[in-house]
Design a protein around this motif. Structure first.
Motif, short mmCIF file in Angstrom:
data_model
loop_
_atom_site.label_atom_id
_atom_site.label_comp_id
_atom_site.label_asym_id
_atom_site.label_seq_id
_atom_site.Cartn_x
_atom_site.Cartn_y
_atom_site.Cartn_z
N PRO B 155 0.81 -1.24 0.00
CA PRO B 155 0.00 0.00 0.00
C PRO B 155 0.83 1.28 0.00
O PRO B 155 0.32 2.32 -0.39
CB PRO B 155 -0.83 -0.12 1.29
N GLU B 156 2.13 1.15 0.38
CA GLU B 156 2.98 2.34 0.37
C GLU B 156 3.10 2.95 -1.02
O GLU B 156 3.45 4.13 -1.17
CB GLU B 156 4.39 2.01 0.89
N LEU B 157 2.85 2.13 -2.04
CA LEU B 157 2.98 2.66 -3.39
C LEU B 157 1.78 3.51 -3.81
O LEU B 157 1.88 4.31 -4.75
CB LEU B 157 3.17 1.53 -4.42
N ASP B 158 0.66 3.33 -3.14
CA ASP B 158 -0.57 3.99 -3.62
C ASP B 158 -0.44 5.51 -3.71
O ASP B 158 -0.81 6.09 -4.74
CB ASP B 158 -1.76 3.58 -2.75
N PRO B 159 0.05 6.20 -2.67
CA PRO B 159 0.15 7.67 -2.82
C PRO B 159 1.15 8.09 -3.89
O PRO B 159 0.97 9.14 -4.52
CB PRO B 159 0.61 8.13 -1.42
N VAL B 161 1.71 6.39 -6.71
CA VAL B 161 1.04 6.20 -8.01
C VAL B 161 0.04 7.34 -8.25
O VAL B 161 -0.04 7.88 -9.37
CB VAL B 161 0.33 4.83 -8.07
N LYS B 162 -0.68 7.71 -7.21
CA LYS B 162 -1.67 8.80 -7.38
C LYS B 162 -0.99 10.11 -7.77
O LYS B 162 -1.44 10.81 -8.67
CB LYS B 162 -2.46 8.99 -6.08
N ARG B 163 0.08 10.43 -7.08
CA ARG B 163 0.77 11.69 -7.39
C ARG B 163 1.43 11.61 -8.78
O ARG B 163 1.44 12.59 -9.53
CB ARG B 163 1.83 11.97 -6.31
N ALA B 164 1.95 10.45 -9.11
CA ALA B 164 2.55 10.27 -10.45
C ALA B 164 1.51 10.51 -11.53
O ALA B 164 1.79 11.17 -12.54
CB ALA B 164 3.13 8.86 -10.57
N ALA B 165 0.32 9.99 -11.31
CA ALA B 165 -0.75 10.19 -12.31
C ALA B 165 -1.08 11.68 -12.45
O ALA B 165 -1.29 12.17 -13.57
CB ALA B 165 -1.97 9.39 -11.91
N GLU B 166 -1.10 12.39 -11.33
CA GLU B 166 -1.37 13.83 -11.41
C GLU B 166 -0.30 14.56 -12.20
O GLU B 166 -0.58 15.56 -12.87
CB GLU B 166 -1.45 14.40 -9.99
N LEU B 167 0.90 14.05 -12.11
CA LEU B 167 2.04 14.72 -12.79
C LEU B 167 2.31 14.15 -14.19
O LEU B 167 3.24 14.58 -14.86
CB LEU B 167 3.32 14.55 -11.94
#
Lengths: 288, 306
Positions: B155-159, B161-167
């Motif tokens: 689950p540590e990857l979830d934030p 991945v989310k921020r990567a998608a925003e960028l």
């Protein structure tokens, strides 16, 4: 094929090594020292027949190829496998493109007669050994006996240290890479022995690898199929200028183009390029 | 050659079809023509999804200079670079920041040839997110590299991945399957775990580094149903069949050329694509067009046109 015709072709093949050694190389000569006929048991092949393999190699400028057969890894009818390999090589083109390298398993009964036939009947230029699949290591006294026998008969010996990445082998079909270090003790005790290591991978073929430097000093030949790294060939030759490094592809298990482009990737002098393309291979067989 | 001369030559060379630079009237030039097959591919200029600047050189930029010189010989025009050596399996924030500093130093001089991916260790989630801001949101990098610091289904990857998608930053996650997974490093990921991560982030493009490595036939199967995951072919032996299977099972639009230099050669990894039984159009996608498409949103954000 009629027996007489087969024998005539076999005679042509038998003459090939000497011919290759004595004829001046064409400017673009390219000798692939590491190809195999057949299919690896766990992979499909892009070369279903020797003719398909030869066609692809010729298309890319290969002028001769030293051929073993994947069948040699698992079959125990070694004499039969070697005879088939010799015949298959003789059938291709004028019989001079593929140079057959038969196998010997020194753990099998009466392997000495297989060796005799390779030399006296099939007139092969050399042998290709698969110690990890045949069940022995290079410090085994039976290997020493085999190497001495090959040397007495003037047969060049290729030793395949691996056939595939041991990290990705099918669990029911595994073999650890061969340790080449025992050759350092053995080679000085076997006058006339000529050895090339195939598929060394980075375990041996690294510019800073002390084992490589020692093996090179002992006169061992190497080939490029599993040589990796940026500009791998020139990086290696920068450290070991006298290294006997010949071109090899491990085709058709590997895509042939992977080997070919290594020649392009490395900045080599014309002399270095010629040595890798054909010089070391020719010298290896010429020194019989 | 003086550095300024070399840079000028390099800048000029980058504007030419690569074969005009590399092909010579010699056996080496013949090799290039033969291996690439068609003139269209020889003029393409490959984009490499997976490169490390561990080549010789006193500074990161010098190491890149050497890498570019060799890339020019084999027709590689641009490289995604990350993880400057030395490498640590489970890097601390200080260690991955230092590694990224080296990549930033390369980009200062070689942005015409390299795209930077920020190296993170999701175990250090907050520090990784901060580094993502420093190098991608506020810096010149366009992607993220995750190696063996943390299983990628955690689950540590979830934030991240989310921020990567925003960028619009593409994530390249190393995967390997050694001895059917039994030989993997303690925190080393598999393609199966990447598929789990992808299922939690539908629509977010991901790159499956190495596609499982030598056991690529399992890796391709594992990511087959996740259309967001692209297969990076780099880093394994050039064993026949991988490229054909990847195209058959995933479609050519989901397959990427990557070399994994400096450990690997450009040659062995290019050769597997060039030697594959595919159309020129499919090879073109793999060697360049797919990566152009994946990077375009991030490049657009940076004002980089290609």
């Amino acid at each position: 094929m009629e027996r007489r015709r087969f024998l005539a072709r076999a005679a042509t093949v038998a003459a090939a090594p000497a011919l290759l050694a004595s004829t001046p190389p064409a400017p673009g000569a390219l000798i692939d020292t590491n190809v195999s006929l057949g299919e690896w048991p766990t992979r499909r092949s892009w070369a279903g027949t020797p003719a398909q393999l030869a066609s692809r190699l010729r298309q890319h400028g290969v002028t001769a190829a030293w051929a073993g057969t994947f069948d040699a890894v698992l079959h125990t009818d070694v004499a039969g496998i070697n005879a088939q390999l010799s015949a298959a090589c003789a059938r291709e083109g004028d019989g001079r493109f593929f140079l057959p390298f038969g196998t010997i398993n020194p753990l099998l009964p009466d392997w000495e007669d297989d060796l005799r036939r390779c030399h006296e009947v099939l007139h092969l230029p050399g042998l290709r050994l698969y110690p990890n699949y045949h069940g022995y290591s290079l410090d085994d006294r039976r290997f020493a006996t085999l190497l001495a026998g090959a040397a007495r008969r003037g047969l060049f010996v290729q030793i395949s240290l691996s056939m595939e990445d041991d990290r990705s082998q099918n669990p029911v079909f595994t073999a650890s890479p061969v340790n080449a270090a025992p050759l350092l003790d053995l080679l000085p005790k076997v006058p006339g022995a000529r050895v090339m290591l195939l598929n060394c991978s980075s375990r041996v073929l690294g510019p800073g690898n002390p084992l490589l430097a020692k093996l090179a000093k002992a006169g061992v030949w190497f080939e490029t199929a599993t040589l990796e790294g940026v500009a791998g060939i020139s990086s290696l030759l920068d450290k070991l200028p006298d290294l006997r490094l010949a071109f090899g592809s491990h085709a058709p298990y590997y895509y042939f183009e992977a080997a070919l482009l290594k020649l392009q990737e490395s900045p080599l002098t014309p002399a270095q390029l010629a040595a890798v393309r054909h010089g070391h291979a020719r010298a290896a067989l010429a020194s019989a | 050659m003086k550095r300024r001369d070399f840079l000028a030559t390099g800048a000029l060379a980058a504007t030419l079809p690569w074969h005009a630079r590399a092909a010579q009237p010699s056996p080496a030039g013949e090799v290039a023509a033969s291996a690439w097959g068609s003139a269209e591919l020889r003029q393409l200029g490959a984009w490499d999804a997976h490169a490390h600047v561990g080549t010789p050189g006193a500074t990161p930029a010098k190491r890149m200079e050497y890498l570019v010189r060799i890339a020019d010989r084999v027709g590689v025009e641009r490289m995604c670079i990350f993880m400057s050596p030395p490498w640590q399996y489970e890097p601390t924030p200080e260690q991955f920041r230092k590694s990224n500093d080296d990549v930033l130093a390369v980009l200062k001089e070689w942005s015409s040839r390299a795209f930077g991916f920020v190296y993170l260790n999701p175990t250090h989630t907050r520090a990784s997110l901060d580094e993502l801001e420093r190098c991608v949101a506020d810096g010149p990098m366009v992607g993220i590299k995750l190696w063996v610091g943390c299983h990628c289904n955690r689950p540590e990857l979830d934030p991240i991945v989310k921020r990567a998608a925003e960028l619009d930053a593409i994530i390249l996650q190393h995967t390997w399957i050694k001895q059917r997974g039994k030989g993997n490093l303690p925190q080393e990921s598999t393609p199966m775990e990447l598929a789990e991560l992808s299922a939690r982030h539908p629509g977010v493009p991901l790159i499956c580094g190495h596609t499982g490595g030598g056991d690529w036939s399992l890796g391709i199967r594992a990511i087959r149903s996740r259309s967001e995951i692209h297969a990076d072919l780099g880093g394994g032996d050039p064993v026949y069949g991988e490229v054909e299977m990847a195209v058959r099972e995933l479609g050519a639009a989901r397959v990427l050329y990557g070399s994994d230099v400096h450990g690997r050669s450009f040659a062995s990894q290019l050769g597997r694509v060039l030697g594959a039984n595919l159309t020129v159009a499919e090879k073109r996608l793999i060697l360049r067009d797919n990566l152009v498409r994946l990077l375009r949103p991030a490049l657009k954000r940076k004002g980089i046109t290609v």
